[in-house]
Structure formats: C-alpha cells, structure tokens
Design a protein around this motif. Structure first.
Motif, short mmCIF file in Angstrom:
data_model
loop_
_atom_site.label_atom_id
_atom_site.label_comp_id
_atom_site.label_asym_id
_atom_site.label_seq_id
_atom_site.Cartn_x
_atom_site.Cartn_y
_atom_site.Cartn_z
N SER A 193 0.85 -1.07 0.01
CA SER A 193 -0.10 -0.10 0.18
C SER A 193 0.86 1.22 -0.05
CB SER A 193 -0.80 -0.15 1.26
OG SER A 193 -1.91 -1.08 1.24
N ALA A 194 2.03 1.10 -0.31
CA ALA A 194 2.86 2.20 -0.44
C ALA A 194 2.61 3.40 -1.09
CB ALA A 194 4.52 1.87 -0.59
N GLU A 195 2.79 4.55 -0.71
CA GLU A 195 2.32 5.72 -1.67
C GLU A 195 3.57 6.53 -1.53
OE1 GLU A 195 -1.12 7.70 -0.02
OE2 GLU A 195 -2.32 6.25 -0.87
N THR A 196 4.37 6.82 -2.76
CA THR A 196 5.51 7.65 -2.86
C THR A 196 5.27 9.03 -3.27
OG1 THR A 196 6.75 5.47 -3.01
CG2 THR A 196 7.95 7.80 -3.60
N ALA A 226 -1.61 4.34 -4.36
CA ALA A 226 -1.22 2.83 -4.65
C ALA A 226 -2.77 2.08 -4.91
CB ALA A 226 -0.65 2.01 -3.36
N ALA A 227 -3.66 2.58 -4.30
CA ALA A 227 -4.98 2.24 -4.31
C ALA A 227 -5.60 2.24 -5.82
CB ALA A 227 -6.09 2.82 -3.39
N THR A 228 -5.33 3.26 -6.56
CA THR A 228 -5.86 3.36 -7.92
C THR A 228 -4.78 3.40 -8.71
OG1 THR A 228 -6.02 5.67 -7.58
CG2 THR A 228 -7.96 4.45 -6.78
N ASN A 229 -3.51 3.61 -8.45
CA ASN A 229 -2.25 3.69 -9.26
C ASN A 229 -2.39 5.01 -9.98
OD1 ASN A 229 0.23 2.90 -10.18
ND2 ASN A 229 -0.75 1.89 -12.23
#
Length: 419
Positions: free
Chosen positions: A91-94, A282-285
C-alpha cells in the motif's frame, strides 16, 4: 694664522665625505639602491603574498554571498511496514517533489554587503602589508649601510693606530720617548684590529639580513650617497591623519560592523520553503500533485540577541576608531618632530663636529711625529675623532630610520573603488 685654520677646516669639511666613501669595503657587482631593494622585496615577500591571497579569498566570499540557496529534491514514502493491508510495500504511496528555500528580509543583499566590506578591508590589509615590508626593508638597508660605514671607519682607525705605533717606535729608538709610549700604541693597535673584526661580523650579518629580505644575495655596494643625504630639516608638515592607512583600516572595520548589523536584522525574518511534487496513489495507481509551504515559528530564537551583539560590536569598532584617530594624530606629530630633530643631529654630527675632530686629530698626528705633542694628546684626539665618527654614523642611521617610520605612519590609503 686664524685664517689658515679656517681655510683648512673648510677644505677638510669638503673632503670628509669623499674620504669616507673612498675607503668603503670592496664589493663586486652592481650597486644596490634602496629603490631596487624595495622592488625586489615587493616581488618576493611572503607577507605580500599572504595579503594577496586574502584579497582573493574575500573575492570568492563575495561571490558565495551572492548565490541563492540550492533547491532540494524531496522523496517521501508513506503507508509502509504497517499491519494488515499496509504490511510491507503493498500500500506504499510515494511522493517525489522539489523544495525551494525563499529568502526574505534582504538576507542576500546583507550578505553581499558584509562580504564587500570585508573585501575592502582585505585591500587595506594588503596595503598595510606592503607598507610594513617597505619599512622593514628600509630599516634593513639602513642597518647594512651603517654597518658598512662602521667597518670603513674601523679600518681607517686601525690604519691610524698602526701609523701611530710606527711613530712611537721611531721616537723610542731615537730616545725621545719612553718604551711605555710604544706599549700604549701597541694596545691601541690591538684594540683597533679587534674593532675591525667586530665590525666585519656585524656587516656580514646586516648584509645577510638585507639579502633575506630581498630574496637574493648582495654582491655590490650600497648607496652611500643616499645615506649621507639629509633633508626635512625645517618646519613640520601638516598631514591629515584621516588619509592614512591606519585610519582607513579603522573606518573599514566600522563599515564591516555596520554591515554585520544589517545582516543580523535581515536574519530576524524567517525564510519559507515552497515545495511541489507528485504522489502515486497505490489504491488506484493514479498520480496527484502535492504542494506545500514551510514557515519557521521563531519562539526560542527571534534574532534579537544577534542584533544586540552586532550593535555592541559596531559600537566597539566606532569607539576604537576614535581612539585610533587620537593616537594617530599624536604619533604623526611626534614622528615629524623626531625626523626634524634627527636631521638636525645628523647635520651637526656629520658636519662641523666631524670636521673639527678630523682636523684636531691631523694636527695631533703631525705634532706627535715632530715631537711637539705628547702621546696622550694624540690618543685623546684620535679617541675623540673615533667617537664623533661613530656618532655621525649613528645620527645618520637614526635620521633615516625616523624618516622611514614617519613615512610608514603617514602612508596614504589605496583607492577602494573596486568593480
């Protein structure tokens, strides 16, 4: 009779300087003038090289002061190494962005002002270094040429003592004097030869010191005519202390302190940081823009203490400049009087007094050989001549030294207009 002695005194006065020059120690190679020595020292002096490096350093510091803060690349990763669906990196968000510091309050111009003031102070420091080198070389030149003159005088006195010994031996053999006179003359000759040896060593040391100052060996003669020349005997000059190197340096210190106050004031206003970036969800790219503003909150250090410190240092520099102004004016007045007094002493010692002593010694030698004067009269006349010769050399050296120190004290400041 009186007219004869007056004419004799005048002739011996004109010949005294020429006689001293003709008996100088022999040296091969071209003569070394003071101006040439100053040029050589200026090209090789480490002190001047240090000052030049200081100017280059302040030039670089001024360039640095005008540069704006560098931006930063910021990378941030969220929602990692947690529990459940946030375990690991699933679930990483960068977020990747750019952060730009924005200076407020005129900090950049204040830094440039401080660097510019320090640059002008470095220019003055370089001028001070050149003036100090000039004084040191001049004093070394004076010591070397005075040592050369003392060696010449010692050689002449040794020759006179040898002649007196021969005359004493003739008188003793002729039965006109006791053997005691020959023994006394022998003692005088031995002492004169010892004086030559001491003067030789002193001259070698003095020439060696001058050679180290100019960065090359000395093979020729020194400028004896310059050493004999005396000027500046008269009313003192009116010199403005404000135009001297010392006062200009003091004013530059005040200007630097003023710039430091301005810098401290500019630093009271906090800078802000603007940031802009992109975040990957991360959820929707999907990707979304991120903007931010960072503003410091000056609770513990609001810059007032730094301003108080800068103001105190500025007050200190201002007060010190006033002290230096008083001391510089006093030093200039004292140096002018010292130069005038030294000139008068040198003219007297190397003029009428020396002429009279030379004539008295000459008459005593003639009278002693002819049996008209006793040996004690001769020794007294020779001792008086030796003392006055030494005093004349010391007086000339003191005059040139006083003049060199006066010139150093009154050296004008350089033009501080710089691109």
């Amino acid at each position: 009779m009186h007219r004869f002695f007056a004419a004799l005194l005048a002739v011996s006065g004109c010949a005294s300087i020429a006689q001293a020059q003709s008996t100088d120690p022999a040296h091969t190679g071209p003569s070394l003038t003071l101006d040439k020595a100053l040029d050589l020292a200026g090209a090789t002096s480490p002190s001047i090289q240090v000052a030049s490096a200081g100017i280059r350093s302040t030039d670089a510091a001024r360039t640095i002061a005008g540069l704006r803060p560098n931006p930063s690349i910021v990378t941030q990763t969220e929602n990692v190494t947690g529990s459940g669906q946030y375990r690991g990196l699933r679930s990483a968000e960068t977020t990747v962005g750019l952060e730009l510091p924005v200076e407020l309050g005129g900090k950049r111009s204040a830094r440039i002002a401080v660097a510019g003031a320090r640059g002008q102070r470095a220019v003055i420091a370089a001028a001070v270094a050149r003036a100090d080198v000039r004084l040191a070389v001049t004093q070394s030149y004076i010591e070397a040429i005075a040592a050369e003159r003392r060696l010449t005088t010692a050689g002449e006195q040794s020759g006179i003592a040898t002649g007196a010994l021969r005359a004493a031996r003739v008188r003793v053999k002729a039965g006109r004097a006791s053997p005691m006179e020959e023994q006394r003359a022998e003692v005088v000759r031995i002492n004169a030869e010892a004086a030559v040896e001491r003067a030789t060593r002193t001259q070698e040391v003095a020439r060696g010191n001058l050679a180290r100052r100019i960065g090359q060996p000395i093979t020729g003669k020194l400028d004896l005519a310059w050493f004999d020349r005396v000027s500046g005997y008269g009313p003192t000059q009116l010199i403005d202390p404000g135009s001297t190197l010392t006062m200009t340096a003091a004013r530059a210190d005040v200007a630097t302190a003023d710039a430091q106050v301005g810098l401290a004031r500019s630093q009271r206003i906090p800078d802000i940081r603007l940031s802009a970036g992109a975040r990957r969800l991360a959820a929707t790219n999907d990707t979304a823009a991120v903007f931010g503003v960072s503003i410091p909150f000056p609770i513990f250090n609001n810059g007032s203490a730094a301003i108080a410190q800068a103001r105190a240092e500025r007050d200190q520099s201002d007060a010190m400049s006033r002290v230096i102004a008083i001391e510089t004016a006093q030093a200039i007045a004292a140096s002018e009087a010292e130069v005038a007094n030294a000139a008068m002493t040198a003219l007297t010692a190397s003029g009428p007094a020396l002429v009279a002593a030379q004539e008295a010694a000459r008459i005593a030698r003639i009278g002693y050989r002819e049996g008209k004067f006793g040996q004690l009269d001769l020794l007294d006349a020779e001792r008086t001549l030796s003392e006055i010769r030494a005093a004349a050399i010391d007086a000339l050296a003191a005059y040139h030294d006083a003049q060199a120190r006066r010139d150093r004290l009154t050296t004008a400041a350089p033009d501080l207009t710089r691109d």
